[in-house]
Design a protein around this motif. Structure first.
Motif, PDB file in Angstrom:
ATOM      1  N   THR A   1       0.832  -1.198   0.000  1.00 49.50           N
ATOM      2  CA  THR A   1       0.000   0.000   0.000  1.00 49.50           C
ATOM      3  C   THR A   1       0.872   1.256   0.000  1.00 49.50           C
ATOM      4  N   ILE A   2       0.239   2.374  -0.251  1.00 51.90           N
ATOM      5  CA  ILE A   2       0.893   3.675  -0.287  1.00 51.90           C
ATOM      6  C   ILE A   2       0.491   4.445   0.957  1.00 51.90           C
ATOM      7  N   ASP A   3       1.467   5.100   1.625  1.00 52.08           N
ATOM      8  CA  ASP A   3       1.111   5.853   2.827  1.00 52.08           C
ATOM      9  C   ASP A   3       0.478   7.181   2.452  1.00 52.08           C
ATOM     10  N   SER A   4       0.114   7.955   3.475  1.00 54.86           N
ATOM     11  CA  SER A   4      -0.610   9.209   3.247  1.00 54.86           C
ATOM     12  C   SER A   4       0.223  10.225   2.473  1.00 54.86           C
ATOM     13  N   GLY A   5       1.544  10.065   2.480  1.00 54.69           N
ATOM     14  CA  GLY A   5       2.405  10.984   1.741  1.00 54.69           C
ATOM     15  C   GLY A   5       2.689  10.535   0.322  1.00 54.69           C
ATOM     16  N   GLY A   6       2.001   9.474  -0.128  1.00 58.92           N
ATOM     17  CA  GLY A   6       2.190   8.990  -1.485  1.00 58.92           C
ATOM     18  C   GLY A   6       3.417   8.115  -1.668  1.00 58.92           C
ATOM     19  N   ARG A   7       3.997   7.650  -0.566  1.00 57.95           N
ATOM     20  CA  ARG A   7       5.200   6.821  -0.637  1.00 57.95           C
ATOM     21  C   ARG A   7       4.865   5.368  -0.327  1.00 57.95           C
ATOM     22  N   ARG A   8       5.625   4.471  -0.942  1.00 58.30           N
ATOM     23  CA  ARG A   8       5.475   3.059  -0.612  1.00 58.30           C
ATOM     24  C   ARG A   8       6.078   2.778   0.767  1.00 58.30           C
ATOM     25  N   ARG A   9       5.466   1.866   1.462  1.00 57.07           N
ATOM     26  CA  ARG A   9       6.004   1.463   2.764  1.00 57.07           C
ATOM     27  C   ARG A   9       7.190   0.530   2.535  1.00 57.07           C
TER      28      ARG A   9
END
Length: 354
Positions: free
Chosen positions: A200-208
Motif C-alpha cells: 500500500t501507499i502511505d498518506s504521503g504517497g510513498r510506498r512502505r
C-alpha cells in the motif's frame, strides 16, 4: 477453563497460537524440538503457516519478512541456534519489527550439551548481535507463567515495535505441569501497523519500505537515538520482578527461571536452621529491576546471585548493589543444576565469613 497437563515446549506453542501467532519459522535443535513439532501440527488447524527452514539463518530472515508484513510471528531455538540468528535479530531490531523469539537454553559454549543452562544471559540482555540495540527479555519460572508471558510478549512486541525474547532454560521446555490457557485479551490501544509493507501507499504517497540501512551517519545516529527512547520507555514501564521472604532476610539471593524455584527450597531449608534468607526474582531480565535493590539493601548483610552459569547475571546484581553490600556468586554450569543443599552451604560460608 480446566487445567491441562502439558510439556513446557508445547505450552509455549499453545500460548502463541492463543495470542494470534499465525506464522512460525524454525529449525530443529534440542531441547526445544517439541515446540516446532507442536506448531507444525496445530498451526494449520487455525489457518496458520508452519515452515521448517533450511537453517536458523533462513528461519530468522523469514521472521523478518512476516513481521515486516505486519503478521504475528514467532521463532524458537536453543542456544547455538540463537547464535546463528543473531545477525537477523539485529536487522529486525534495527527495522523496528515486532516478533517473539523463544530460547530454550542449553549448556555451552559451542555445541555444549542438551541439558538446561542459563549461560545465554549475556547474549540475550546485552544485545547478542551487532550494533546498539536491545531485546525485551522475559524469564518465566513456571509453565503457567510461561504461558502468560508468551501471550503478553506478542502485545509487548507490537507496542514497542521490537523483538521480545522469552529466555526459558531447558527445564522449562521439558518439564510437565498443569496449565490453563485462558481466553486471550490483547492490550488495549495497541498502535496500528500502518508501517507494514503490504504493497500500500502511505498518506504521503510513498510506498512502505522496511529497512535498517542508513548510509548517512547523521540519519543512522538519529534512528538509533529514536529506538533508544523506546528502550528508556521500557525501563520505565516494563520492569517485572518478584520479592520473596525479603522482609527480615540476612542474605538475599537473586535468581531467575527454574533456578529461582530451587532457591525457594533452599530458603525453606535455611529457615529450619535459623538462617533468614530471601529472594529477588527478576522476571524481566531486560530491563533489569535495578531499583528494587534499593528497597532491601539496608536490611540484608549480602546478596548472592545463584545461576546455572559461571556468573553472568551477577554483573547486574553488582551494579544494582552499587557497592553498598557485598555480592557473592554460586553457580553450576555445563547442564549441571544447583541443589538446595549446595546453596545452603554457600550461605553458611558467607555468613561465617561476614
Amino acid at each position: 477453563m480446566a487445567k491441562v497437563l502439558m510439556k513446557g515446549n508445547e505450552a509455549i506453542g499453545a500460548a502463541a497460537i492463543n495470542a494470534g501467532c499465525r506464522f512460525f519459522f524454525g529449525y530443529p535443535i534440542t531441547p526445544q524440538n517439541e515446540l516446532p513439532e507442536y506448531m507444525s501440527r496445530e498451526l494449520p488447524k487455525v489457518g496458520g503457516t508452519y515452515l521448517q527452514a533450511e537453517s536458523e539463518v533462513a528461519a530468522i530472515n523469514m521472521v523478518y519478512g512476516a513481521a515486516g508484513a505486519g503478521a504475528r510471528v514467532m521463532t524458537s531455538s536453543s542456544s547455538p541456534g540463537i547464535s546463528l540468528k543473531q545477525e537477523g535479530i539485529s536487522y529486525i531490531a534495527g527495522a523496528e519489527l515486532p516478533c517473539v523469539i523463544i530460547n530454550v537454553v542449553r549448556g555451552g559454549p559451542g555445541l555444549g550439551g542438551i541439558q538446561p543452562a542459563q549461560s545465554d544471559y549475556f547474549q540475550a540482555t546485552k544485545g547478542g548481535g551487532h550494533g546498539d540495540y536491545h531485546l525485551l527479555v522475559l524469564a518465566p519460572s513456571s509453565l503457567q507463567e510461561t504461558v502468560e508471558l508468551v501471550e503478553e510478549a506478542f502485545d509487548l512486541a507490537d507496542k514497542y515495535r521490537n523483538p521480545v525474547m522469552i529466555l526459558a532454560d531447558g527445564m522449562i521446555g521439558q518439564i510437565m505441569e498443569p496449565v490453563e490457557i485462558k481466553p486471550y485479551t490483547p492490550y488495549q490501544n495497541l498502535p496500528p501497523k500502518d508501517w507494514a509493507s503490504t504493497g500500500t501507499i502511505d498518506s504521503g504517497g510513498r510506498r512502505r519500505i522496511i529497512n535498517s540501512l542508513f548510509l548517512d551517519p547523521t540519519e543512522l545516529e538519529q534512528h538509533v537515538l529514536k529506538i533508544y527512547r523506546k528502550y528508556a520507555e521500557m525501563e520505565k514501564q516494563e520492569v517485572r520482578y518478584e520479592l520473596y521472604n525479603c522482609e527480615n532476610a540476612d542474605i538475599i539471593m537473586v535468581a531467575y527461571g527454574t533456578t529461582a524455584r530451587i532457591v525457594r527450597t533452599a530458603i525453606e531449608q535455611c529457615e529450619r536452621i535459623g538462617i533468614h534468607a530471601g529472594l529477588i526474582r527478576p522476571i524481566s531480565l531486560y530491563p533489569f529491576p535495578y531499583h528494587v535493590f534499593d528497597e532491601v539493601v539496608d536490611r540484608a548483610k549480602a546478596f548472592l546471585s545463584v545461576e546455572m552459569s559461571m556468573g553472568q547475571m551477577v554483573d547486574d546484581v553488582k551494579i544494582a548493589a552499587a557497592g553498598r553490600k557485598p555480592v557473592y556468586f554460586y553457580g553450576r554450569t555445563g547442564g549441571m543444576i544447583p541443589m538446595p543443599e549446595e546453596i545452603v552451604k554457600k550461605i553458611q560460608a558467607i555468613l561465617q565469613e561476614g
